[in-house]
Design an enzyme around this catalytic site. Sequence first.
Site, PDB file in Angstrom:
ATOM      1  N   TRP A 359       5.570 -38.583  19.375  1.00 16.76           N
ATOM      2  CA  TRP A 359       4.878 -39.369  20.407  1.00 16.76           C
ATOM      3  C   TRP A 359       3.764 -38.543  21.035  1.00 16.76           C
ATOM      4  O   TRP A 359       2.882 -39.068  21.686  1.00 16.76           O
ATOM      5  CB  TRP A 359       5.868 -39.831  21.485  1.00 16.76           C
ATOM      6  CG  TRP A 359       6.448 -38.740  22.361  1.00 16.76           C
ATOM      7  CD1 TRP A 359       6.960 -37.549  21.951  1.00 16.76           C
ATOM      8  CD2 TRP A 359       6.556 -38.757  23.795  1.00 16.76           C
ATOM      9  NE1 TRP A 359       7.410 -36.809  23.029  1.00 16.76           N
ATOM     10  CE2 TRP A 359       7.173 -37.534  24.183  1.00 16.76           C
ATOM     11  CE3 TRP A 359       6.205 -39.662  24.784  1.00 16.76           C
ATOM     12  CZ2 TRP A 359       7.440 -37.209  25.512  1.00 16.76           C
ATOM     13  CZ3 TRP A 359       6.479 -39.332  26.107  1.00 16.76           C
ATOM     14  CH2 TRP A 359       7.085 -38.114  26.454  1.00 16.76           C
ATOM     15  N   ASP A 360       3.804 -37.230  20.787  1.00  8.55           N
ATOM     16  CA  ASP A 360       2.758 -36.325  21.270  1.00  8.55           C
ATOM     17  C   ASP A 360       1.374 -36.883  20.941  1.00  8.55           C
ATOM     18  O   ASP A 360       0.425 -36.727  21.694  1.00  8.55           O
ATOM     19  CB  ASP A 360       2.880 -34.943  20.585  1.00  8.55           C
ATOM     20  CG  ASP A 360       4.236 -34.291  20.759  1.00  8.55           C
ATOM     21  OD1 ASP A 360       5.220 -35.034  20.862  1.00  8.55           O
ATOM     22  OD2 ASP A 360       4.309 -33.054  20.779  1.00  8.55           O
ATOM     23  N   GLU A 502      15.174 -34.715  27.116  1.00  6.11           N
ATOM     24  CA  GLU A 502      16.083 -34.635  25.959  1.00  6.11           C
ATOM     25  C   GLU A 502      17.401 -33.930  26.262  1.00  6.11           C
ATOM     26  O   GLU A 502      18.234 -33.768  25.372  1.00  6.11           O
ATOM     27  CB  GLU A 502      15.359 -33.963  24.786  1.00  6.11           C
ATOM     28  CG  GLU A 502      14.219 -34.812  24.253  1.00  6.11           C
ATOM     29  CD  GLU A 502      13.356 -34.079  23.244  1.00  6.11           C
ATOM     30  OE1 GLU A 502      13.243 -32.844  23.328  1.00  6.11           O
ATOM     31  OE2 GLU A 502      12.762 -34.764  22.381  1.00  6.11           O
ATOM     32  N   LYS A 615      14.288 -32.043  31.527  1.00  2.73           N
ATOM     33  CA  LYS A 615      13.571 -31.109  30.653  1.00  2.73           C
ATOM     34  C   LYS A 615      12.056 -31.125  30.870  1.00  2.73           C
ATOM     35  O   LYS A 615      11.394 -30.102  30.802  1.00  2.73           O
ATOM     36  CB  LYS A 615      13.872 -31.477  29.199  1.00  2.73           C
ATOM     37  CG  LYS A 615      13.213 -30.565  28.189  1.00  2.73           C
ATOM     38  CD  LYS A 615      13.530 -30.979  26.757  1.00  2.73           C
ATOM     39  CE  LYS A 615      12.815 -30.059  25.769  1.00  2.73           C
ATOM     40  NZ  LYS A 615      12.937 -30.505  24.387  1.00  2.73           N
ATOM     41  N   GLN A 616      11.494 -32.294  31.101  1.00  6.44           N
ATOM     42  CA  GLN A 616      10.032 -32.410  31.175  1.00  6.44           C
ATOM     43  C   GLN A 616       9.676 -33.665  31.962  1.00  6.44           C
ATOM     44  O   GLN A 616      10.566 -34.463  32.266  1.00  6.44           O
ATOM     45  CB  GLN A 616       9.445 -32.498  29.775  1.00  6.44           C
ATOM     46  CG  GLN A 616       9.864 -33.743  29.008  1.00  6.44           C
ATOM     47  CD  GLN A 616       9.576 -33.654  27.521  1.00  6.44           C
ATOM     48  OE1 GLN A 616      10.264 -32.964  26.792  1.00  6.44           O
ATOM     49  NE2 GLN A 616       8.562 -34.340  27.082  1.00  6.44           N
TER      50      GLN A 616
HETATM   51  C1  BGC Z   1       9.737 -32.256  23.396  1.00  7.55           C
HETATM   52  C2  BGC Z   1       9.345 -33.582  22.814  1.00  7.55           C
HETATM   53  C3  BGC Z   1       8.174 -33.354  21.881  1.00  7.55           C
HETATM   54  C4  BGC Z   1       8.519 -32.326  20.828  1.00  7.55           C
HETATM   55  C5  BGC Z   1       7.334 -31.984  19.954  1.00  7.55           C
HETATM   56  C6  BGC Z   1      10.090 -31.297  22.280  1.00  7.55           C
HETATM   57  O1  BGC Z   1      10.431 -30.063  22.803  1.00  7.55           O
HETATM   58  O2  BGC Z   1      10.828 -32.410  24.272  1.00  7.55           O
HETATM   59  O3  BGC Z   1       9.011 -34.474  23.844  1.00  7.55           O
HETATM   60  O4  BGC Z   1       7.817 -34.537  21.286  1.00  7.55           O
HETATM   61  O5  BGC Z   1       8.939 -31.133  21.452  1.00  7.55           O
HETATM   62  O6  BGC Z   1       6.300 -31.454  20.701  1.00  7.55           O
END
Ligand code: BGC
Length: 781
Positions: A359-360, A502, A615-616
């Site tokens: 999704w990045d 996550e 986490k984010q």
């Molecule tokens: C993040 C995801 C991301 C992935 C790739 C993971 O650590 O939590 O949101 O899509 O890294 O960058």
Amino acid sequence: MFKQIIQTKGVSKMLFGIDTRNDDDWWIGVKAPDIRHLSKYESLMFQGNGYLGIRGALEERYLNEKRDMFVMGSFDKFQDEATELPNLPDIVNMEIQVDGKLLSLNHGIVTNYSRGLNLKNGEIVRSFDWQIEDIKLHFKFRRFVSMADCHLFVSKVEVTPLNRNIRLQIKSGIDGQQTNFGTQHFVESTKRLFNARFVQMQTHTQQSQVKFALTEYHRLFLDEEELSLNPHLEINRRQIFANYSVDLVKNQELVFIKYATVFSSTDKDLQKNVSEDSLIELKQVGRMDYQELLRQSSQVWDETIWNDCLVEISAHNNKPQIAVNFARYQLLANMPHDFGMNIGAKGMTGEGYKGHAFWDTEIFMLPFFMFNIPQFAQNLLIYRYLGLIGAKRKAHQGGYQGAQYPWEAAMPTDAESAPLWGNADIITGEPMKILSGSTEQHVTGDVAFGVTQYLKATNDQTFAKRMGYEIILQCAKFWASRITWNNEKNRYEITDVIGPDEYKEHASNDAFTNYMAHWCMKQGAEIISDLRQNDLRTYEKLNKKINLEKLFRSLILKSAMLYVPAPNADSVIPQDDDYLSYKKINIDKYKKTNKNFDIFKDFDLKQLDKLQVTKQADVLLLLLLFEDDFSKEVLDKNWDYYEPKTTHDSSLSFSSHAILANDLGLYNRAFDYFENSCQIDLGKNMDSSIMGLHMAGLAGVWKVVVEGFGGVRIDHDNLRIQPHIPKTWNYLRYSIIWQTKKLNILVTHRHFSIVADGRVKFIHQKRIYQLEPDERLTIEL
Ligand code: BGC
């Protein structure tokens, strides 16, 4: 006065783990050989053109190096492992011996060392003096991956003995003994010589059977006179090298040029076959000199790339400018040259995430491309259109309808490419199952969201009718089949998912996912109703593929009944059904270390699952993406609630926090988060980028500058510009393309001025402004 400014918050005090120059906004490098951190520099000094991507490994070999070269989209799968971009035979290598002594920075005395990447044209230049026993020499290495010819890599070495005559031996060739951390994707190859001068390796990947030809040609000049030397050939398993030996007298300069071409059977421009094309092309370019080929490549960078995406920051020092130049350089060097490909989370800068896209792309990288070079943004979305095949298969396999995009995507037609197993659990010692592939489903809303943003920013009706609407409708159809009815609560829900946070692996009614799904279904219904009224041709075309009336009814009904968690009595949106009931802990100590995943030293995933730790950016990202739907009070309260609970264990997190903080008037926090974004790869953490750069984090740097400080946002269907630059910046100048018109915007503390090459409407402070072509409008802030 000057000292006072240094103390002030908002002055860039960014610490980079790589050298920069105060008077050069386009240079990053090292001023001393630093063999300990080779892998970090290899990622930072990545060279690419969207087809070929090469890590910045040194020419001579070192123990802790990670040589990687990839061709975009050439995925291969090895037995039970996940599909990945195979690491191609290395063409960068050079082994140099001076009177039998092997050039190595680990031996002898190295002085006047400098190695840098020019971010403007992607050239790496390294120079130094080397003394070994009684011999002193000067070396200068230069190389680039051509932006003008996607198959071409050129490298040049100048060697001058400074104090006596020497015998120089150079071994250069194609080394197929590379692996992806142990996995050898290539079969033993055909190696041969053409016309006594051109060395070639032909090979193919084990499973996907992608054929490659790599051909090298070398030219040597002594005091500018070309030597007619045929190489002495050395062939080993998966290796072919050309050896040259030259006697040099004191102060005589030898110039050695290596030309290499790489072709693969996936190339759309293939004329005959990989072997012949590679050779024919090399014969042509091999006649030109290094400088001319570099000029051609630089011209493409200048004229078709930099001309279209301006960002100029006048600040206390040039660190912010370097950071945004670095970010844009890497995004552009990793931008697929073709539409059947996507940008992996690490681009082609390393083996991390195996070249897979997430999704990045839609949520973080797409805005940069759509506001600068919309054609590139369209390419990324065509990839998703081609991916409908795999996404439909994935939906079907899960018992759903429509298209469910993979969490990790490799070839567009593949379904899910996420690996199944991760690292060992620190408490149980058992390998942890990676659930993202099956459970992290919001990507299917994110893709549709990206398409919609692109359509608004570009008004690209052709794409909408041919592909865009279909993507959104198939995503909406998936959500309509994915949501489940809760009899007790008399509503639809989405259970058992992973949201952006996550750490929570079985969330129910994850706010981010539910809002995305809800938005996507509503968007689908709007498209159907709009086409029915205004564009029957497209309606009929799509109706042949999807029963639109049936879908419309189900989208209207289900979106109305889907639960989207509203702000509670404290104005906080619950991250999911259970989050607010979990135990709170103080995470300051993990935030202070600035090291990712520090929290895992104390907790495993099962424990984090039951803590109010995120986490984010999760709810906060939701608020940013759907900002028009929420009041300032809700934004403030959620910031206060979630920001202290967020570890930023993902590089995606900082930029959203920076933009939101700026919107909320938390200017110092915004600046701190901006600096954090800039330091994800460039910063002092020497381990942060060894597996590759963080492409979404890099896009985030541009986003903070242009969408945050520059204030560019899509407000419903309109362009909104609401800038506020950091207090120690003098000005910010940037360009964007809005619905095919190019806008140039200058922001200072007192005002911003805007000029466009066509008629443009935009909103500022809720007021609509109409700009005539070439009229400059200045608005007080
Ligand atoms: C993040 C995801 C991301 C992935 C790739 C993971 O650590 O939590 O949101 O899509 O890294 O960058």
